[in-house]
Enzyme design. Structure first.
Site, PDB file in Angstrom:
ATOM      1  CG  MET A   2      -2.157  -0.513   1.224  1.00  0.00           C
ATOM      2  SD  MET A   2      -3.084  -1.195  -0.088  1.00  0.00           S
ATOM      3  CE  MET A   2      -4.085   0.013   0.019  1.00  0.00           C
ATOM      4  CG  ASN A   6      -0.589  -3.406  -8.179  1.00  0.00           C
ATOM      5  OD1 ASN A   6      -0.474  -4.092  -6.666  1.00  0.00           O
ATOM      6  ND2 ASN A   6      -1.272  -2.407  -8.121  1.00  0.00           N
ATOM      7  CG  HIS A  54      -6.416  -1.495  -9.099  1.00  0.00           C
ATOM      8  ND1 HIS A  54      -5.684  -0.586  -7.416  1.00  0.00           N
ATOM      9  CD2 HIS A  54      -7.466  -0.989  -9.468  1.00  0.00           C
ATOM     10  CE1 HIS A  54      -6.857   0.302  -7.934  1.00  0.00           C
ATOM     11  NE2 HIS A  54      -7.774   0.423  -8.625  1.00  0.00           N
ATOM     12  CB  SER A 112      -6.390  -5.022 -13.446  1.00  0.00           C
ATOM     13  OG  SER A 112      -7.842  -4.662 -13.601  1.00  0.00           O
ATOM     14  CG  ASP A 169      -3.128   2.030  -9.082  1.00  0.00           C
ATOM     15  OD1 ASP A 169      -2.903   1.064  -9.025  1.00  0.00           O
ATOM     16  OD2 ASP A 169      -4.185   2.251  -8.381  1.00  0.00           O
TER      17      ASP A 169
HETATM   18  C1  GRF Z   1      -6.662  -6.501  -2.637  1.00  0.00           C
HETATM   19  O1  GRF Z   1      -7.550  -5.836  -2.718  1.00  0.00           O
HETATM   20  C2  GRF Z   1      -5.336  -6.580  -3.904  1.00  0.00           C
HETATM   21  O2  GRF Z   1      -6.145  -5.860  -4.952  1.00  0.00           O
HETATM   22  C3  GRF Z   1      -4.960  -5.416  -3.195  1.00  0.00           C
HETATM   23  O3  GRF Z   1      -4.722  -4.500  -2.182  1.00  0.00           O
HETATM   24  C4  GRF Z   1      -5.726  -6.320  -1.387  1.00  0.00           C
HETATM   25  C5  GRF Z   1      -4.997  -6.927  -0.533  1.00  0.00           C
HETATM   26  O4  GRF Z   1      -5.449  -8.480   0.319  1.00  0.00           O
HETATM   27  N1  GRF Z   1      -4.494  -4.556  -3.919  1.00  0.00           N
HETATM   28  P1  GRF Z   1      -4.847  -9.516   0.259  1.00  0.00           P
HETATM   29  O5  GRF Z   1      -3.543  -8.640   1.342  1.00  0.00           O
HETATM   30  O6  GRF Z   1      -3.844  -9.719  -0.411  1.00  0.00           O
HETATM   31  O7  GRF Z   1      -5.059  -9.912   1.564  1.00  0.00           O
END
Ligand code: GRF
Length: 217
Positions: free
Chosen positions: A94, A111, A113, A140, A149
């Protein structure tokens, strides 16, 4: 398994459910990857426990301990590069990454998303899809470029938005699909079917005009 496993490093910030799917599939020999390390920018997250439980080095590089983003990214890069990964996998990582960092991993950083990019880059994607009365939403996989993104999308999955969906129910259904989706794209990369050239995705030697669409599972 068809070929040697490629070394990868996974970056996370939290729960790590995508990480878990990647670990499980690599342990079941469904993914030709060797997860060299999992790195989190947040300490004590569940994803780190998941890595440890699988015997994978679980490392914290806490961004709050650095004076600025450049110093954090320098440390992150040094840590990643010790493992000489062919692919860096962002799985719920993040932090926004700067240009030097992103360019260093040009064509070898993916990545996931939770939206049908280019729709809804950034946060709160599920609520935005509901607020806009979208009939479908999804996730995606894309190569990471300097645009947030905004790198070229490789693979998407569509998930219907139901009348009574909340952001939570929709997110849960999308997440279930994410786990399959990410593993599919990672395996393509491991099989050398996937690359990026001039900001375009090359899949099986051909430029992709549109992301591939995965069947919902
Ligand atoms: C997922 O929804 C992913 O698409 C986004 O962050 C979330 C991560 O979930 N980038 P996790 O930590 O893999 O459970």
């Amino acid at each position: 398994m068809q070929q040697d496993k490629i070394p990868v490093v996974v970056l996370i910030s939290g729960r790590g459910s995508n990480l878990q799917a990647i670990i499980d599939n690599s342990q079941n020999d469904q993914l030709d990857i060797d997860i060299k390390a999992v790195i989190s920018n947040r300490p004590d997250v569940v994803g780190l426990e998941r890595a440890r439980a699988a015997g994978i080095p679980a490392i914290t590089i806490d961004h709050t301990m650095f004076c600025d983003r450049t110093a954090f990214e320098q440390a992150l890069r040094e840590c990643i590069d010790q493992y000489q990964p062919q692919l860096v996998i962002l799985a719920g990582f993040m932090r926004i990454l700067g240009a030097d960092f992103v360019n260093h991993y040009h064509g070898r950083m993916l990545n996931i998303h939770p939206s049908l990019l280019p729709k809804y880059p950034g946060l709160n994607t599920h609520q935005r899809a509901i607020d806009n009365h979208d009939s479908e939403h999804g996730a995606s996989i894309h190569f990471v470029t300097t645009e947030l993104d905004g790198g070229p999308a490789v693979l998407q999955v569509r998930v219907p938005v139901l009348d009574n969906d909340t952001a939570e129910t929709l997110a849960a259904r999308v997440l279930e699909q994410e786990h399959h989706l990410y593993c599919q794209a990672i395996q393509w990369f491991a099989e050398q079917r996937l690359s990026m050239k001039d900001s375009k995705v090359i899949f099986d030697q051909k430029e992709l005009q549109q992301p591939r669409i995965a069947r919902s599972q």
